[in-house]
Design a protein around this motif. Structure first.
Motif, PDB file in Angstrom:
ATOM      1  N   PRO A  83       0.321  -6.431   1.417  1.00  0.00           N
ATOM      2  CA  PRO A  83       1.616  -5.839   1.768  1.00  0.00           C
ATOM      3  C   PRO A  83       2.003  -6.200   3.201  1.00  0.00           C
ATOM      4  N   VAL A  84       3.299  -6.325   3.450  1.00  0.00           N
ATOM      5  CA  VAL A  84       3.777  -6.692   4.779  1.00  0.00           C
ATOM      6  C   VAL A  84       4.838  -5.702   5.226  1.00  0.00           C
ATOM      7  N   ALA A  85       4.982  -5.574   6.550  1.00  0.00           N
ATOM      8  CA  ALA A  85       5.945  -4.630   7.110  1.00  0.00           C
ATOM      9  C   ALA A  85       7.363  -5.173   7.051  1.00  0.00           C
ATOM     10  N   ASP A  86       7.525  -6.480   7.293  1.00  0.00           N
ATOM     11  CA  ASP A  86       8.853  -7.083   7.337  1.00  0.00           C
ATOM     12  C   ASP A  86       8.702  -8.589   7.233  1.00  0.00           C
ATOM     13  N   GLU A  93      -0.114   2.011   0.914  1.00  0.00           N
ATOM     14  CA  GLU A  93      -1.237   1.554   1.725  1.00  0.00           C
ATOM     15  C   GLU A  93      -1.877   2.762   2.388  1.00  0.00           C
ATOM     16  N   SER A  94      -3.199   2.767   2.403  1.00  0.00           N
ATOM     17  CA  SER A  94      -3.897   3.943   2.916  1.00  0.00           C
ATOM     18  C   SER A  94      -3.797   4.075   4.428  1.00  0.00           C
ATOM     19  N   ASN A  95      -3.950   2.979   5.161  1.00  0.00           N
ATOM     20  CA  ASN A  95      -3.918   3.033   6.622  1.00  0.00           C
ATOM     21  C   ASN A  95      -2.463   3.091   7.076  1.00  0.00           C
ATOM     22  N   GLY A  96      -2.045   4.233   7.540  1.00  0.00           N
ATOM     23  CA  GLY A  96      -0.653   4.459   7.906  1.00  0.00           C
ATOM     24  C   GLY A  96       0.139   5.161   6.824  1.00  0.00           C
ATOM     25  N   VAL A 155      -3.976  -4.755  -6.508  1.00  0.00           N
ATOM     26  CA  VAL A 155      -4.786  -3.843  -5.709  1.00  0.00           C
ATOM     27  C   VAL A 155      -5.597  -4.671  -4.724  1.00  0.00           C
ATOM     28  N   GLY A 156      -6.014  -4.050  -3.639  1.00  0.00           N
ATOM     29  CA  GLY A 156      -6.818  -4.792  -2.680  1.00  0.00           C
ATOM     30  C   GLY A 156      -7.189  -3.959  -1.482  1.00  0.00           C
ATOM     31  N   VAL A 157      -7.923  -4.593  -0.594  1.00  0.00           N
ATOM     32  CA  VAL A 157      -8.300  -3.981   0.677  1.00  0.00           C
ATOM     33  C   VAL A 157      -8.166  -5.046   1.752  1.00  0.00           C
ATOM     34  N   THR A 158      -7.491  -4.718   2.841  1.00  0.00           N
ATOM     35  CA  THR A 158      -7.365  -5.621   3.978  1.00  0.00           C
ATOM     36  C   THR A 158      -8.314  -5.171   5.080  1.00  0.00           C
ATOM     37  N   ASN A 159      -8.772  -6.137   5.865  1.00  0.00           N
ATOM     38  CA  ASN A 159      -9.736  -5.867   6.947  1.00  0.00           C
ATOM     39  C   ASN A 159     -10.925  -5.067   6.404  1.00  0.00           C
ATOM     40  N   GLU A 177      -4.400  -4.753  15.762  1.00  0.00           N
ATOM     41  CA  GLU A 177      -3.998  -4.805  14.372  1.00  0.00           C
ATOM     42  C   GLU A 177      -4.599  -3.620  13.609  1.00  0.00           C
ATOM     43  N   PRO A 178      -4.083  -3.330  12.403  1.00  0.00           N
ATOM     44  CA  PRO A 178      -4.624  -2.210  11.621  1.00  0.00           C
ATOM     45  C   PRO A 178      -6.074  -2.435  11.218  1.00  0.00           C
ATOM     46  N   GLY A 179      -6.812  -1.332  11.119  1.00  0.00           N
ATOM     47  CA  GLY A 179      -8.166  -1.375  10.581  1.00  0.00           C
ATOM     48  C   GLY A 179      -8.136  -1.451   9.062  1.00  0.00           C
ATOM     49  N   ARG A 180      -9.233  -1.079   8.434  1.00  0.00           N
ATOM     50  CA  ARG A 180      -9.338  -1.195   6.970  1.00  0.00           C
ATOM     51  C   ARG A 180      -8.226  -0.409   6.286  1.00  0.00           C
ATOM     52  N   SER A 181      -7.660  -1.021   5.227  1.00  0.00           N
ATOM     53  CA  SER A 181      -6.598  -0.357   4.478  1.00  0.00           C
ATOM     54  C   SER A 181      -6.687  -0.759   3.014  1.00  0.00           C
ATOM     55  N   PHE A 182      -6.620   0.216   2.132  1.00  0.00           N
ATOM     56  CA  PHE A 182      -6.561  -0.026   0.692  1.00  0.00           C
ATOM     57  C   PHE A 182      -5.095   0.000   0.256  1.00  0.00           C
ATOM     58  N   TYR A 183      -4.765  -0.823  -0.729  1.00  0.00           N
ATOM     59  CA  TYR A 183      -3.377  -0.835  -1.182  1.00  0.00           C
ATOM     60  C   TYR A 183      -3.291  -0.964  -2.695  1.00  0.00           C
TER      61      TYR A 183
END
Length: 697
Positions: free
Chosen positions: A64-67, A176-179, A655-659, A684-690
């Motif tokens: 996922p991206v912010a913009d 997204e979990s982080n944020g 589905v996925g996890v970043t960082n 940058e953001p830490g671990r995040s599930f989406y």
């Protein structure tokens, strides 16, 4: 300050009535492929010209991206500058800001924030576009003035309907979990016999995210957008469309700035026409017109606990209109495009101060003193076969630039001086009307080594005029002043480029190397009594220097064992201030990615490694240089995991996890805190599930 007042109805109608976009991006063949609802999968960027890629807005491996700026950081060769959770500013070949031409459906929209909280790509919610065309470097004279770093266009194409249907659509969203980021979008179109209507909308809510060390980063925002378009296309290629859009970003927090943005609204009007013709050598005529407006408010008290001694607010606006008229001709065996384009931008920004948060009404600075910049361009570009497998591309361009500062003589009572007084203090110049005559062009050879391998080499000259900030900024803050240079010269880029692209059934590879000798590079610097600067107080100033930029980008993929795909890319950029024999600031280090995926029938799983090496070539001391680099940046590496399933028609789920390992890291590029001249590097953001889901109907 209402945007409705700044874009009169007559101007909007005139802009939309101007005759259209590049036919290559809007042709019925490409439009059918890119706009159809079944998911578009591109294993590697499709190359339509050297250093150009046409990309889908998302793929199974895309997080996922912010913009739009966040999306562009996943493209080989592009880095980005983060200030918060929104408004990431792309960087190509060490160039950023006005050195890149960024358009949305051909329209230019310039942000209302002097410190670039809202760069052009931030107005492009990627999930609502059909494709993103990225040209790195100066590849064509037909895409507007300047743009030495490249051109990026976020594009929506005419909808294509399945046989027997007169509508199509899709809707989706994710989390997204982080944020705690939540977003949703919808895209509905209906039409018959070539006529169509399309409505696209998106919404996103984000809280602050945590970095890899668990520290909360000010990054929350709320965004809404809606776009509508009415159009008609005939089988012979004739087309007309009218579109309008509105976007609003509210309560955006910025870790890398001394202010936040409670309001950032934009409005856009577009009109496009394409007509095939058969009159002599003419084959097609295209035209487009646009009008965009941005209203921006930022302050240091409404969304944060104020720590500064004074409350401050900046009200600003940026209005742009323009268009182009172009024609394609067949001249012997050569294809020739000729045309003209025009762009006019007006920016105004006022900063107010007060001793309390409820009494911020004292005019503090005319940061943009009613700055207007108009650019009229004439261009011609031809592609011709010079041998059986060799093509020559030649192009030339002339731009007439006129700039004025309508309020440069207006005295700010609280300071007892005007913007012109500031310019005199720092440069010995005033903001009188200026004009420029800029000439650019290119010559490129393309050679088909084999049916699947293309070599290219070329030279180009592109000239970029200074933007409103570089030319006229008048932030009056004593030693922390930020002062544009009204007598700044346009920067001229002379680029040599060579590269190759090749592909076979099981693999592809591309590489591009370039050298860019820049005359009169516009350097954001620190006032220390150097040549052309009269004071030595550490204020932010602008001056011309000679510079050198060079680099290399490689990318490729390899498919093996039936369903496995290994892909990777790497980009290195080098920047040198030739006047001072030192590094240019804000140059990214070696960056790249490596991915491994297994692609089944309707599903995919994979992992992506991203990283950068340490950046040691920095300009971080304002007493001897610009000081625009926060510091040397350590190397970093992250890993993402993802899975995508689209077998449950009409649904697609990702589905996925970043960082994955929760690394604490930051890109080398950083933003300036415009109020105390410090540089802030945002983690940058830490671990995040989406989780993301899309339904098509």
């Amino acid at each position: 300050m209402s945007i409705r007042k700044k874009i009169p109805l007559g101007l909007a109608v005139a802009a939309m009535a101007l005759p259209a976009v590049d036919a290559r991006a809007q042709s019925s063949t490409e439009g059918s492929a890119a706009a159809s609802l079944p998911k578009l999968v591109i294993e590697a960027p499709w190359l339509s010209e050297p250093s150009q890629s046409v990309l889908p807005p998302h793929s199974p491996s895309s997080p996922p991206v912010a913009d739009g700026g966040d999306f562009l950081r996943s493209v080989p060769g592009i880095s980005g500058v983060r200030m918060g959770g929104h408004g990431i500013d792309p960087v190509i070949r060490g160039m950023q800001g006005n050195q890149l031409n960024i358009t949305t459906d051909g329209a230019y929209i310039y942000g209302g924030c002097p410190n670039r909280m809202d760069p052009p790509a931030s107005f492009a919610p990627v999930e609502t576009y059909d494709q993103v065309t990225v040209s790195q470097g100066y590849q064509s004279v037909t895409r507007g003035a300047g743009g030495p770093g490249g051109h990026i266009d976020f594009q929506r194409l005419a909808p294509v309907f399945e046989t027997g249907k007169s509508y199509r659509g899709q809707a989706g969203g994710g989390w997204e979990s982080n944020g705690n980021i939540r977003d949703a979008f919808g895209d509905v179109a209906a039409g018959r016999d070539g006529a169509y209507a399309r409505v696209v909308g998106a919404a996103k809510e984000a809280d602050n995210y945590d970095d890899g060390d668990g520290n909360e980063v000010r990054s929350s925002f709320s965004q809404r957008s809606i776009d509508t378009v009415l159009g008609y296309e005939k089988d012979d290629g004739a087309a007309v469309s009218l579109g309008a859009g509105f976007a609003s970003t509210e309560d955006a927090l910025f870790e890398g700035a001394a202010m936040d943005a409670p309001v950032d609204d934009s409005r856009t009007l577009r009109g496009k026409v394409r007509l095939p013709v058969a009159a002599g050598s003419f084959t097609e005529v295209r035209a487009e017109g646009f009008a965009t407006g941005v209203e921006h408010v930022m302050d240091n008290y409404s969304l944060r606990t104020r720590t500064a001694p004074m409350a401050m607010r900046v009200d600003s606006e940026s209005d742009t209109f323009g268009g182009s008229l172009a024609a394609d001709l067949a001249v012997g065996s050569a294809a020739l495009t000729v045309g003209l384009d025009y762009q006019h931008n007006r920016r105004e920004a006022e900063r107010y101060s007060g001793m309390s948060d409820s009494n911020v009404n004292t005019l503090n600075s005319l940061m943009w003193p009613d700055t207007e910049i108009g650019q009229l361009g004439l261009f011609a570009e031809s592609t011709m076969d010079v041998a059986q497998k060799t093509r020559l591309v030649l192009g030339g361009r002339y731009d007439r630039v006129e700039a004025s500062l309508g309020r440069a003589d207006e005295v700010v009572a609280s300071k007892g001086r005007s913007p012109n007084d500031l310019y005199r203090m720092y440069y010995g110049e005033t903001g009188d009307d200026r004009s420029e005559n800029n000439f650019g062009g290119l010559a490129r050879l393309e050679y088909d080594l084999t049916d699947s391998t293309v070599l290219h080499a070329g030279f180009s000259r592109s000239v970029r005029t200074a933007d409103a900030t570089e030319r006229s900024m008048a932030s009056d803050m004593m030693a922390s002043s930020w002062v544009g240079n009204p007598d700044i010269k346009p920067e001229a880029h002379h680029q040599l480029e060579a590269g190759l692209s090749t592909r076979d059934d099981g693999w592809s590879f591309g590489a591009t190397a370039y050298v860019d000798r820049v005359s009169d590079f516009i350097l954001r610097d620190s006032a220390r009594g150097q040549s052309g600067v009269l004071l030595s107080n550490g204020a932010t100033v602008y001056r011309n220097v000679d510079a050198l930029l060079s680099g290399l980008t490689v990318s490729g993929d390899y498919r093996f064992a039936g369903n496995w795909v290994l892909a990777g890319d790497a980009t290195y950029t080098y920047g040198e201030n030739l006047d001072e024999d030192g590094p240019l600031a804000q140059i990214p280090p070696l960056e790249g990615s490596l991915s491994l995926a297994y692609r089944g029938d309707g599903w995919e799983v994979g992992t992506v490694f991203r990283g950068a090496l340490k950046q040691t070539r920095v300009d971080d001391d304002p007493s001897t240089g610009s000081g625009r680099d926060a510091d040397k940046t350590p190397a970093w590496f992250t890993q993402d995991l993802y899975a995508s399933v689209e077998t449950f028609t009409p649904f697609e789920v990702r589905v996925g996890v970043t960082n994955l390992f929760d690394r604490d890291y930051a890109y080398h590029l950083n933003r300036s805190n415009s109020f105390d001249a410090t540089e802030v590097q945002v983690d940058e953001p830490g671990r995040s599930f989406y989780l993301r889901a899309t339904a098509r109907f």
